[in-house]
Design an enzyme around this catalytic site. Structure first.
Site, PDB file in Angstrom:
ATOM      1  N   ASP A   1       0.704  -1.215   0.019  1.00 46.21           N
ATOM      2  CA  ASP A   1       0.080   0.034   0.033  1.00 46.21           C
ATOM      3  C   ASP A   1       0.852   1.220  -0.029  1.00 46.21           C
ATOM      4  O   ASP A   1       2.192   1.212   0.146  1.00 46.21           O
ATOM      5  CB  ASP A   1      -0.933   0.042   1.154  1.00 46.21           C
TER       6      ASP A   1
ATOM      7  N   ASP B   1     -10.844   2.109  -2.916  1.00 44.81           N
ATOM      8  CA  ASP B   1     -11.156   2.011  -1.588  1.00 44.81           C
ATOM      9  C   ASP B   1     -12.825   1.889  -1.555  1.00 44.81           C
ATOM     10  O   ASP B   1     -13.144   1.317  -0.693  1.00 44.81           O
ATOM     11  CB  ASP B   1     -10.846   2.696  -0.668  1.00 44.81           C
TER      12      ASP B   1
HETATM   13  C1  GLA Z   1      -5.843   1.889   2.674  1.00 43.21           C
HETATM   14  C2  GLA Z   1      -6.119   0.798   1.738  1.00 43.21           C
HETATM   15  C3  GLA Z   1      -7.089   0.067   2.423  1.00 43.21           C
HETATM   16  C4  GLA Z   1      -6.441  -0.456   3.867  1.00 43.21           C
HETATM   17  C5  GLA Z   1      -6.231   0.853   4.620  1.00 43.21           C
HETATM   18  C6  GLA Z   1      -5.568   0.323   5.913  1.00 43.21           C
HETATM   19  O1  GLA Z   1      -6.607   2.786   2.443  1.00 43.21           O
HETATM   20  O2  GLA Z   1      -6.422   1.310   0.392  1.00 43.21           O
HETATM   21  O3  GLA Z   1      -7.305  -1.239   1.706  1.00 43.21           O
HETATM   22  O4  GLA Z   1      -5.454  -1.242   3.557  1.00 43.21           O
HETATM   23  O5  GLA Z   1      -5.204   1.408   3.818  1.00 43.21           O
HETATM   24  O6  GLA Z   1      -4.904   1.208   6.680  1.00 43.21           O
END
Ligand code: GLA
Length: 689
Positions: A443, A510
């Site tokens: 990420d 997301d």
């Molecule tokens: C980001 C990612 C999510 C999750 C959060 C965790 O927003 O896109 O899928 O992993 O971080 O903090």
């Protein structure tokens, strides 16, 4: 002299520009006569080179169009006059690609430029890039270092289709009309960004109907793409490369640099034909397209957020195994001190306070359930409240002398510093070393908004950061080939061809609210392939869920949305009753039975998610899969299937309808009426008999 590079179904041809000033495009499309190099100049205000479809050129070689290369030597000499400095070589790479190299130079300045063009019989894309070499005795600033351009014939202007948006709204379509002027898109954020995908579609107006062009940049740092339409020039010139606004690269004497590649494709057909041309090319970027790197994921993020306890995770894992997950991924919250988003990024050790025996028992338990084990990491991030930051405050991207600013309470590590790159790679090697983890979600949760100039003159921060990101991914892939890598940047903040070449799947957004997700996926599939499109079933309402449509989408609707790509589950399965889990497990089994067709079949989008009903068709060699969705009260949907063999017969799969068969022609002309087996959605499978 003309050089021809064959593509899957056509060719791209170039010739020498007047006075050896580089290469000029003389043909692009199906086989046929290549015209002579066009003659441009029309008045004493345009030189002969000014409007030619040059492959790549420099400010100083010509002036009317924007140039791909803008340079300044330390003594102030600005611009470059490029001329042929050797032989143009058309050769063959080991993989069967046709590869042309054209050496150019400016002897006065001391700069060598080798233009590269490459095509391959497996696809219709033309790749371009340039290698720059400072042969002078002084540093040369590369105020713009782009590798090439595509000149698209467009007599009456063009429609330009973009995909852009914001966090949770990625891949939203936008259209602009370009008659004259320059359209510029890009990112100054150090990542590809949610704002624009680095790909455009150009549909010329008033030229042959049905011809469209795509151009995409393979670069994951700050970038810029311009579409330049000079009045009466009758073409649109598309060029792209690292952003020339937020950073400057400098070549020391003797130093070389290879620009990111620009890919261009021309199709005669509609938006899905263009999508197919992209997908066919992207298949050559992927290391595999099979299920080994596209397992059914269960990710516990939505179920637990930062509260990661092994006992609880094991309960979730048991439920995940029961519904058919193939890998269990623990998201954020597993490492030392990470109980909220306010701390601990950088301290990548298991939190022994919350889980005294570490994650070993969880990994073992997950494996005993027949699943792989995976972990979330954000290797480029550091929290101000972390041991890493306390030990190495100088490792964060920062503008010399200015206070740091947090976004989501975090800073970004400057991967461009060799010791930081080494530390990140070392950390990942340590995590993957014992073989427990075979799935990594990488990420990146903020933009590098500080400009990242850690020392004065460190203006190439995004370039260096991005190159280090690539090197780390390349090293992981070489050393841990069994590890699947999912790329994520707060959703779809870093998705481009360079990422596709180094990871297996990407997390497009997301936003998992099913109707919003459908819209995001619709945009995604127009330029990116289904085998990379990670998609999870989550609980309702999702965190945003903008398009609620008056009625909650059924469980089946949510599964069929996720089936359109690489299906995963992110719901709290412990809150599901036995009947719901049973339904889920049959849906996962159904998905697994069509997974290879969905991932590798030819994609056709029928209608749009904004309509009452829409569908996506995936056509494989032996089967056709149609996924369909509708809104409450929507009219019925008849899908006119495409890409079928008109004379072949296709039999509907399913217990009570197994005897119904249609010809490909019937399915195209009369269409197939969706039966809505699941009320608001359906999965139709037709097997070729
Ligand atoms: C980001 C990612 C999510 C999750 C959060 C965790 O927003 O896109 O899928 O992993 O971080 O903090």
């Amino acid at each position: 002299m003309t050089w021809t590079l064959p593509t899957r179904s056509g060719r791209y041809a170039v010739a020498l520009a007047p006075r050896g000033a580089g290469l000029v495009a003389v043909g692009w499309g199906p086989d046929g006569g290549d015209g002579p190099a066009p003659v441009a100049a029309t008045s004493s205000f345009e030189a002969d080179l000014d409007l030619l479809p040059l492959e790549a050129t420099a400010l100083g070689t010509r002036n009317v169009h924007g140039a791909e290369l803008v340079v300044r030597r330390a003594d102030g000499l600005r611009g470059a006059r490029l001329v042929l400095s050797g032989e143009v070589v058309l050769g063959r790479d080991d993989d069967g690609a046709t590869h042309l190299v054209c050496p150019l130079a400016d002897e006065v300045l001391g700069l060598g430029v080798r233009l590269h063009l490459r095509t391959h019989p497996a696809h219709d894309v033309v790749e371009k890039w340039a290698e720059l070499h400072n042969t002078s005795e002084q540093p040369i600033e590369l105020l713009r270092a782009w590798g090439g351009a595509f000149t698209i014939p467009a007599v009456a202007g063009a429609a330009v289709n973009l995909l852009g948006g914001a966090w949770s709204r990625e891949f939203t379509p936008f259209e602009a009309t370009l008659g004259a002027g320059t359209l510029s898109i890009g990112s100054r954020q150090g990542i590809t960004s949610h704002t624009y995908a680095p790909v455009v579609t150009v549909v010329p107006a008033g030229t042959d109907a049905g011809v469209r062009y795509g151009v995409a940049l393979a670069w994951s740092g700050s970038w810029r793409m311009t579409l330049d339409a000079v009045p009466f020039a009758d073409h649109v010139r598309v060029a792209a490369g690292p952003d020339d606004e937020s950073g400057v690269l400098t070549l020391a004497p003797g130093e070389r640099l290879t620009t990111p590649a620009l890919a261009g494709v021309r199709v005669e057909g509609d938006a899905d034909d263009l999508a197919h041309a992209w997908h066919t090319y992207q298949a050559t970027l992927a290391r595999t397209r099979g299920p080994e790197h596209r397992p059914v994921v269960y990710n516990s993020w939505f179920a637990t957020t930062f509260d990661v306890r092994v006992e609880h995770q094991l309960e979730l894992a048991a439920a995940a195994g029961e519904v058919g997950a193939e890998v269990f991924v623990v998201d954020d919250g597993w490492f030392r001190g990470r109980t909220s988003d306010r701390a601990a990024l950088g301290d990548w050790e298991v939190d022994l306070y919350r889980n005294p025996d570490g994650l070993g028992p969880l990994a073992a338990g997950v494996r005993a359930l027949g699943m792989r084990f995976g972990l979330w990491v954000e290797p480029e991030a550091v929290s101000p409240d972390s041991d890493l930051y306390r030990a190495h405050p100088e490792w964060a991207h920062q503008v010399a002398g200015r206070p740091l600013e947090t976004l989501r309470n975090q800073y970004v590590l400057n991967l461009g510093r060799p010791e930081v790159e080494e530390w990140v790679l070392g950390t990942l090697r340590r995590l993957l070393g014992d073989g427990d983890i075979t799935y990594l979600k990488w990420d990146m949760n903020r933009s590098i908004a500080d400009g990242g100039q850690s020392v004065l003159g460190g203006d190439d921060w995004s370039w260096r950061h991005t190159q280090a990101y690539y090197r780390i991914l390349d090293a992981l892939r070489a050393e841990f080939p069994r590890v699947t890598v999912e790329a994520c940047a707060g959703g779809g903040g870093r998705i481009d061809h360079a990422v596709l070449a180094r990871t297996d799947v990407v997390w497009p957004s997301d936003e998992t609210g099913p109707r919003d997700r459908l819209a995001i996926q619709h945009g995604f599939l127009g330029v990116l392939p289904a085998w990379t499109m990670s998609s999870w079933v989550t609980d309702l309402p999702d965190l945003l869920d903008r398009d609620r449509d008056g009625a909650p989408a059924s469980l089946e609707f949510r599964f069929v949305v996720a089936m359109a790509g690489v299906l995963g589950i992110g719901a709290d399965l412990l809150a599901w009753d036995a009947a719901t889990r049973d339904r889920a497990s049959s849906l996962v089994a159904l998905y697994r039975s069509v997974r290879s067709v969905v991932h590798t079949g030819r994609v056709r989008r029928h209608g749009s998610p904004a309509d009452g009903a829409c569908a996506v068709q995936y056509t494989g060699a032996d089967s056709v899969v149609v996924l369909a969705w509708r809104r409450p009260g929507a009219a019925d949907l008849t899908v006119h299937l495409r890409d079928l063999d008109p004379d072949a017969r296709y039999r509907l799969r399913g217990d009570d309808v197994g005897t119904r068969a249609f010809t490909g022609k019937e399915l195209g002309t009369e269409g197939f009426a969706v039966g809505w087996a699941y009320r608001d959605c359906d999965v139709v499978i037709l097997d070729r008999v």
